[in-house]
Write an enzyme that holds these catalytic residues in place. Structure first.
Site, mmCIF file in Angstrom:
data_model
loop_
_atom_site.group_PDB
_atom_site.id
_atom_site.type_symbol
_atom_site.label_atom_id
_atom_site.label_comp_id
_atom_site.label_asym_id
_atom_site.label_seq_id
_atom_site.Cartn_x
_atom_site.Cartn_y
_atom_site.Cartn_z
ATOM 1 C CB SER A 75 2.523 -0.375 1.511
ATOM 2 O OG SER A 75 2.713 -1.440 0.612
ATOM 3 C CE LYS A 78 -0.083 -3.898 1.909
ATOM 4 N NZ LYS A 78 0.982 -3.293 1.109
ATOM 5 C CB SER A 135 3.883 -4.000 4.243
ATOM 6 O OG SER A 135 3.214 -3.111 3.372
#
Length: 439
Positions: A75, A78, A135
């Site tokens: 993640s 991101k 997230s």
């Protein structure tokens, strides 16, 4: 003195005028400095696959370990989605209160998130909070689709931006979330090659770009807990255990780090536990990246080692203050002015990361514009050249500016100045020639 004579005098002045050329002036302050801080760093014995520590303002690397090895970031990918959303906000392409519709694909993707239903509409602001705090994969995909029409098109934009901001050629994005292909391809097949990968250095470059270009992101990433909707009974909890804003939360106390306000965690089986952290103390902001930690607590424990090393041993020092005269270059020559030269100062400041207690000095060089380029009149603060400041392999450029207004000289003054310059050059040439005859 009639108009005809004035015209004649003006033409004579033009003929007799000489170019007042300014050579680039240079002031060198010699110093004995290490080429890189990373090369001198002690072994921190980090229990991760790769890591890096940089200072945000200069980008100076303080520590690195396998920093150029490509790995799945989970993640942490991101961060690029965050960057592109904030770029779109700044450009006016979208607004924080625009409504974003959750697609069936976005709602059905696995991993972190799972708060959105298909066809549910939330604002860009709400989606961004779900992405940066919790997230949320669902919110991330919804934002990607909102911006570019599809996640695949958005991933192409991510790759284009990666090249633009200086990430390595190997850095690659196939999803907006960092999820591996097997978790998304059955839901939404992509023609993009490979997997999402980047190096620890890439993650630091990306994090630095977000922080410098869009510091507002930290107002989101530092939020420890928040309800996505007012009607929700439970809060989204930030996966970043080190947030200073977790101070007072009992189970987070072993991890809370003073000054830490971001930035992004990540985890998949393939990536291990990853974390890009950032903290600020005494005006110095550090960015750390760890990839491939074995456990969730370990990624924060190893980040603490990095940040402690940085804050304990380094500081951000002003090597050149704004509005400062430069040794060896107090003035620049100008043309068409009441004066033939004006005082100059630095038009900004230059800060560098330095070892605490170091007495090393920077190397400063100055390049000025020619007098022909600096024709009066012009205002105080006008750029008249460039100052280059180098320290420990890092270079910054600061404008050299006029310390006072350059007023235009009257034609009478300029005419006789040109006459004086002409005869000065003439006699200088004659003297040189006579000297040559007898040498």
């Amino acid at each position: 003195m009639n108009a005809r004579f004035k015209t004649y005098a003006k033409r004579v002045a033009q003929i007799l005028s000489v170019s007042l050329l300014v050579q680039a002036a240079s002031v060198s302050i010699q110093a004995s400095m290490p080429k890189t801080y990373a090369a001198e760093a002690p072994a921190l014995n980090l229990e991760v696959e790769s890591a890096i520590l940089i200072e945000a303002t200069t980008g100076q690397v303080i520590y690195e370990y396998n920093a150029d090895t490509l790995r799945e970031p989970a993640s942490m990918a991101k961060m690029m989605t965050e960057y592109l959303v904030m770029e779109a906000i700044e450009s006016g392409k979208i607004k924080w209160d625009d409504m974003v519709t959750t697609s069936k694909y976005a709602a059905s993707v696995g991993g972190s998130g799972g708060l959105l239903a298909a066809n549910e509409k939330l604002t860009v602001d709400q989606m961004f909070k779900a992405m940066s705090i919790y997230s949320g994969n669902d919110a991330t995909i919804a934002l990607a689709e909102f911006l570019e029409g599809s996640e695949e098109a958005f991933a192409r934009k991510m790759n284009e931006t990666a090249r633009k901001i200086g990430m390595s050629d190997g850095a690659n994005f196939i999803t907006s979330t960092g999820l591996p292909r097997y978790m998304t391809d059955k839901l939404n097949p992509s023609s993009l090659p490979g997997e999402t990968v980047m190096t620890a250095r890439d993650a630091a470059i990306l994090a630095r770009r977000i922080i410098l270009d869009h510091p507002q992101v930290l107002e989101y990433t530092k939020i420890p807990k928040l309800k996505l909707r007012e009607r929700d009974k439970t809060e989204m909890t930030n996966w970043n255990w080190m947030l200073e804003t977790y101070q007072g939360t009992a189970n987070m106390q072993p991890y809370v780090y003073p000054g830490l306000d971001g930035l992004k965690t990540g985890h998949t089986n393939e990536a291990g536990y990853c974390f890009t952290g950032t903290a600020v103390r005494n005006g110095m902001r550090l960015i750390s990246v760890v990839m491939g930690a074995k456990t969730e607590p370990k990624r924060f424990q190893e980040t603490r080692k990095l940040l402690d090393y940085g804050f304990n041993n380094f500081e951000l020092k002003t090597m050149l203050a704004a509005n400062t005269p430069i040794d060896g270059q107090p003035t620049v020559k100008i043309s068409k002015g009441k004066k033939t030269e004006i005082p100059v100062v630095s038009g900004g400041e230059a800060k560098f990361i330095a070892r605490k207690g170091s007495e090393d000095k920077p190397e400063i060089t100055v390049e000025t514009k020619s007098a022909d380029e600096l024709k009066a009149p012009f205002d105080k603060g006008a750029e008249v050249g460039t100052i280059t400041v180098k320290y420990n392999g890092v270079e910054q450029k600061v404008p050299l500016v006029a310390a006072e207004e350059a007023e235009k000289g009257g034609w009478f003054r300029l005419f006789f100045r040109a006459i004086g310059n002409f005869f000065s050059d003439l006699f200088s040439g004659i003297a040189s020639g006579i000297k040559g005859l007898f040498s």
